[in-house]
Scaffold this motif. Structure first.
Motif, PDB file in Angstrom:
ATOM      1  N   GLU A  56     -11.174   2.891  40.389  1.00  0.00           N
ATOM      2  CA  GLU A  56      -9.245   2.269  41.004  1.00  0.00           C
ATOM      3  C   GLU A  56      -9.157   1.498  41.071  1.00  0.00           C
ATOM      4  OE1 GLU A  56      -8.150   5.829  42.797  1.00  0.00           O
ATOM      5  OE2 GLU A  56      -8.251   7.188  40.869  1.00  0.00           O
ATOM      6  N   ASP A  57     -10.164   0.578  41.951  1.00  0.00           N
ATOM      7  CA  ASP A  57     -10.000  -0.316  43.069  1.00  0.00           C
ATOM      8  C   ASP A  57      -9.912  -1.802  41.622  1.00  0.00           C
ATOM      9  OD1 ASP A  57     -10.313   1.407  44.459  1.00  0.00           O
ATOM     10  OD2 ASP A  57     -12.304   0.772  45.390  1.00  0.00           O
ATOM     11  N   ALA A  58     -10.394  -1.911  40.799  1.00  0.00           N
ATOM     12  CA  ALA A  58     -10.388  -2.981  39.201  1.00  0.00           C
ATOM     13  C   ALA A  58     -10.062  -2.353  38.739  1.00  0.00           C
ATOM     14  CB  ALA A  58     -11.677  -3.330  39.846  1.00  0.00           C
ATOM     15  N   PRO A  59      -8.352  -1.789  38.486  1.00  0.00           N
ATOM     16  CA  PRO A  59      -8.254  -1.197  37.204  1.00  0.00           C
ATOM     17  C   PRO A  59      -8.235  -1.973  35.804  1.00  0.00           C
ATOM     18  CG  PRO A  59      -6.646  -1.586  38.764  1.00  0.00           C
ATOM     19  CD  PRO A  59      -7.842  -1.683  39.433  1.00  0.00           C
ATOM     20  N   GLU A  60      -8.439  -3.422  35.755  1.00  0.00           N
ATOM     21  CA  GLU A  60      -8.489  -4.438  34.592  1.00  0.00           C
ATOM     22  C   GLU A  60      -9.316  -4.891  34.392  1.00  0.00           C
ATOM     23  OE1 GLU A  60      -5.396  -7.272  35.227  1.00  0.00           O
ATOM     24  OE2 GLU A  60      -4.023  -5.843  35.342  1.00  0.00           O
ATOM     25  N   GLY A  61     -10.612  -4.215  35.640  1.00  0.00           N
ATOM     26  CA  GLY A  61     -12.051  -4.304  35.222  1.00  0.00           C
ATOM     27  C   GLY A  61     -12.380  -4.641  33.365  1.00  0.00           C
ATOM     28  N   PHE A  62     -12.427  -2.921  33.383  1.00  0.00           N
ATOM     29  CA  PHE A  62     -12.949  -3.074  31.771  1.00  0.00           C
ATOM     30  C   PHE A  62     -12.213  -3.480  30.468  1.00  0.00           C
ATOM     31  CE2 PHE A  62     -13.606  -0.102  28.141  1.00  0.00           C
ATOM     32  CZ  PHE A  62     -15.158  -0.433  28.408  1.00  0.00           C
ATOM     33  N   GLU A  63     -10.816  -3.727  30.912  1.00  0.00           N
ATOM     34  CA  GLU A  63     -10.062  -4.104  29.631  1.00  0.00           C
ATOM     35  C   GLU A  63     -10.719  -5.754  30.212  1.00  0.00           C
ATOM     36  OE1 GLU A  63      -5.672  -3.903  28.646  1.00  0.00           O
ATOM     37  OE2 GLU A  63      -6.385  -3.641  30.343  1.00  0.00           O
ATOM     38  N   ARG A  64     -10.879  -6.396  31.234  1.00  0.00           N
ATOM     39  CA  ARG A  64     -11.018  -7.715  30.921  1.00  0.00           C
ATOM     40  C   ARG A  64     -12.224  -8.476  30.331  1.00  0.00           C
ATOM     41  NH1 ARG A  64     -10.933  -8.711  35.932  1.00  0.00           N
ATOM     42  NH2 ARG A  64      -8.745  -8.971  36.320  1.00  0.00           N
ATOM     43  N   PHE A  65     -13.235  -7.425  30.625  1.00  0.00           N
ATOM     44  CA  PHE A  65     -14.420  -7.103  30.031  1.00  0.00           C
ATOM     45  C   PHE A  65     -14.256  -7.398  28.466  1.00  0.00           C
ATOM     46  CE2 PHE A  65     -18.314  -5.361  28.510  1.00  0.00           C
ATOM     47  CZ  PHE A  65     -19.566  -6.527  28.263  1.00  0.00           C
ATOM     48  N   VAL A  66     -14.163  -6.137  27.661  1.00  0.00           N
ATOM     49  CA  VAL A  66     -13.265  -6.222  26.561  1.00  0.00           C
ATOM     50  C   VAL A  66     -12.990  -7.154  25.704  1.00  0.00           C
ATOM     51  CG1 VAL A  66     -12.698  -4.831  24.019  1.00  0.00           C
ATOM     52  CG2 VAL A  66     -13.756  -3.523  26.876  1.00  0.00           C
ATOM     53  N   ASN A  67     -11.918  -7.877  26.518  1.00  0.00           N
ATOM     54  CA  ASN A  67     -10.359  -8.671  25.699  1.00  0.00           C
ATOM     55  C   ASN A  67     -11.631 -10.162  25.941  1.00  0.00           C
ATOM     56  OD1 ASN A  67      -8.608  -6.432  25.905  1.00  0.00           O
ATOM     57  ND2 ASN A  67      -7.557  -6.861  27.470  1.00  0.00           N
ATOM     58  N   THR A  68     -12.197 -10.521  26.425  1.00  0.00           N
ATOM     59  CA  THR A  68     -12.968 -11.578  26.638  1.00  0.00           C
ATOM     60  C   THR A  68     -14.330 -11.638  26.211  1.00  0.00           C
ATOM     61  OG1 THR A  68     -14.038 -11.075  29.094  1.00  0.00           O
ATOM     62  CG2 THR A  68     -12.071 -12.031  29.530  1.00  0.00           C
ATOM     63  N   ARG A  69     -14.991 -10.820  25.050  1.00  0.00           N
ATOM     64  CA  ARG A  69     -15.573 -10.965  24.504  1.00  0.00           C
ATOM     65  C   ARG A  69     -14.931 -10.138  22.874  1.00  0.00           C
ATOM     66  NH1 ARG A  69     -17.054  -9.933  29.213  1.00  0.00           N
ATOM     67  NH2 ARG A  69     -19.443 -10.908  30.131  1.00  0.00           N
ATOM     68  N   ASP A  70     -15.977 -10.898  21.726  1.00  0.00           N
ATOM     69  CA  ASP A  70     -15.928 -10.902  20.853  1.00  0.00           C
ATOM     70  C   ASP A  70     -16.195  -9.446  20.136  1.00  0.00           C
ATOM     71  OD1 ASP A  70     -14.716 -11.666  18.157  1.00  0.00           O
ATOM     72  OD2 ASP A  70     -16.130 -12.282  16.992  1.00  0.00           O
ATOM     73  N   TYR A  71     -15.569  -8.046  20.482  1.00  0.00           N
ATOM     74  CA  TYR A  71     -15.028  -6.812  19.963  1.00  0.00           C
ATOM     75  C   TYR A  71     -14.244  -6.387  19.074  1.00  0.00           C
ATOM     76  CZ  TYR A  71     -18.864  -6.635  24.738  1.00  0.00           C
ATOM     77  OH  TYR A  71     -19.990  -5.624  25.022  1.00  0.00           O
ATOM     78  N   ASP A  72     -12.992  -6.809  19.204  1.00  0.00           N
ATOM     79  CA  ASP A  72     -12.567  -6.773  18.618  1.00  0.00           C
ATOM     80  C   ASP A  72     -12.073  -4.818  18.576  1.00  0.00           C
ATOM     81  OD1 ASP A  72     -10.288  -7.005  16.150  1.00  0.00           O
ATOM     82  OD2 ASP A  72     -11.485  -6.239  15.303  1.00  0.00           O
ATOM     83  N   VAL A  73     -12.019  -4.672  19.893  1.00  0.00           N
ATOM     84  CA  VAL A  73     -11.249  -3.013  20.021  1.00  0.00           C
ATOM     85  C   VAL A  73      -9.998  -3.202  20.214  1.00  0.00           C
ATOM     86  CG1 VAL A  73     -11.257  -0.951  21.664  1.00  0.00           C
ATOM     87  CG2 VAL A  73     -13.401  -2.940  21.466  1.00  0.00           C
ATOM     88  N   ASN A  74      -9.405  -2.229  19.309  1.00  0.00           N
ATOM     89  CA  ASN A  74      -8.134  -2.270  19.014  1.00  0.00           C
ATOM     90  C   ASN A  74      -7.120  -2.082  20.798  1.00  0.00           C
ATOM     91  OD1 ASN A  74      -4.864  -1.009  18.568  1.00  0.00           O
ATOM     92  ND2 ASN A  74      -5.089  -2.524  17.063  1.00  0.00           N
TER      93      ASN A  74
END
Length: 330
Positions: free
Chosen positions: A251-269
Motif C-alpha cells: 500500500e505504501d508503494a502501490p506501483e512497485g511490483f507493476e513497475r518491476f514487471v514493466n521494466t523487465r522483459d516478462y511480457d505480462v499482460n
C-alpha cells in the motif's frame, strides 16, 4: 445474471455418414428458472476450465463478426444469428470429421454490468433412470463436465474499449485441439495470450521480485498476497489486474511490483486469467515419486518442516495424529 436471448440447436451425426445433419429451433428459449439455472451451471463449468486461450477479433471481418454486429444493432433477429452460427460450425466440424454430434448453444446474457455472448457445443450422455412406474429406462442428459468446445465474448469490453485485445476467451482442451480450432477459426479469433503461459510469466515475475527482498518472512508474505488476490479474483470470475495486484502487495508503494514487471522483459499482460492450480505453488509445496506423496503449506517450511539440500532430506516435526496412529499400528 439475466438472460437476454438463449437458444439451442442440434448437430446429429450417424457413424457411417460423411456429413452431419442440423436440427434447428425456430424461436429462443423462454427465460425461466430452468434456463437460468442451467446457464449458471454451464458458465460455472466454463469458468473452472483452467487452460483457456485469450484474444480478439482478427483484422479480417468474418461472417460471424459481421452478423454479430448486425444482431447487436438489431438489424438481425437472434434466431437468424444463431442459425448462422449453427450452420457455420456444422460446416467447420464436418471438415474436421471428428465431431460425434451434440447440441450448439448460443447465449446472450448479462452478469453484473457486463454483457456476454457464449457459443458452446454440449455433449450428450446417456444414463439410467427409474420411471414413475418403477421401470429402468435410459435417459439423455447434458454432460457439462465434458465441456471442451466453447468460447465467450465480453461484449461490453469489445464495444467500449477499443484498445482491448483479450475480450474473447475459449477452452483449449488437452485433446481435440483440431475441433477447438474449428470454433476459433469460425469466430475469427487472434490469440493474444493463454492461461498456461500467462501464469508462467506471472510466476516468473513474482519469483524474481521476491529475490529482491532480503527477509524470508517478507518474501513469504508477498507470495501469500499474490495468491490471495489472484484466488479472490478467480473465485469471482474476474481478471487479475497487474495494477491492482501491485497495490495489494504494498500500500505504501502501490506501483512497485507493476513497475518491476514493466521494466523487465516478462511480457505480462496488464489483465490476465491465471491458473489457480499453478498459483498454489506460491503457498504450497508438493511432489510425488516412487510411492511417496508429500505436500505442505509454505508457512511450515523452516518451522515444522526442514529441508537439507546437501543430504537430500526433509525432516518433519510434529507429524499429523492420523499418520502417527497408522505408523504405530504397523
Amino acid at each position: 445474471m439475466s438472460i437476454t436471448n438463449l437458444i439451442v440447436h442440434r448437430i446429429e451425426r450417424r457413424p457411417d455418414a460423411e456429413s452431419s445433419e442440423l436440427r434447428t429451433r425456430a424461436t429462443p428459449l423462454a427465460s425461466n428458472n430452468i434456463c437460468e439455472s442451467f446457464l449458471e451451471d454451464l458458465i460455472a463449468s466454463y469458468n473452472k476450465k483452467g487452460d483457456k486461450g485469450h484474444g480478439a477479433f482478427g483484422g479480417e471481418a468474418t461472417v460471424f463478426r459481421t452478423q454479430l454486429e448486425d444482431y447487436l444493432e438489431e438489424r438481425m433477429a437472434f434466431t437468424d444469428f444463431s442459425l448462422t452460427i449453427a450452420e457455420g460450425l456444422k460446416d467447420k466440424l464436418d471438415e474436421a470429421g471428428m465431431f460425434p454430434g451434440g447440441f450448439i448453444l448460443v447465449a446472450h446474457y448479462v452478469s453484473g454490468l457486463t454483457k456476454y455472448l457464449m457459443v458452446a457445443t454440449l455433449p450428450p450422455a446417456t444414463s439410467t433412470t427409474i420411471t414413475e412406474q418403477l421401470e429402468l429406462s435410459d435417459t439423455t442428459h447434458l454432460d457439462l463436465a465434458r465441456l471442451s468446445l466453447a468460447a465467450r465474448i465480453n461484449l461490453s469490453e469489445w464495444q467500449n474499449n477499443e484498445n482491448s485485445s483479450r475480450y474473447i476467451s475459449w477452452i483449449k482442451p488437452k485433446a481435440g485441439r483440431r475441433l477447438s480450432d474449428c470454433l476459433t477459426t469460425f469466430v475469427g479469433c487472434e490469440e493474444t495470450g493463454d492461461t498456461k503461459n500467462d501464469t508462467k510469466k506471472l510466476m516468473s515475475a513474482v519469483s524474481d521480485y521476491c529475490k529482491t527482498i532480503e527477509s524470508d518472512t517478507e518474501r513469504s508474505d508477498v507470495k501469500k498476497k499474490v495468491f490471495e488476490y489472484c484466488d479472490g479474483q478467480l473465485q469471482e470470475y474476474k481478471t487479475v489486474s497487474m495494477g491492482e495486484l501491485s497495490a495489494h502487495l504494498n500500500e505504501d508503494a502501490p506501483e512497485g511490483f507493476e513497475r518491476f514487471v514493466n521494466t523487465r522483459d516478462y511480457d505480462v499482460n496488464p489483465d490476465i486469467q491465471p491458473s489457480r492450480s499453478q498459483l498454489k505453488k506460491l503457498v504450497r509445496f508438493a511432489g510425488r515419486d516412487k510411492g511417496i506423496n508429500i505436500a505442505f503449506d509454505s508457512d511450515v517450511l523452516g518451522s515444522r518442516v526442514h529441508y537439507d539440500s546437501d543430504r537430500d532430506t526433509i525432516t518433519i516435526i510434529g507429524i499429523p495424529d492420523s499418520l502417527k496412529k497408522q505408523l504405530e499400528e504397523v
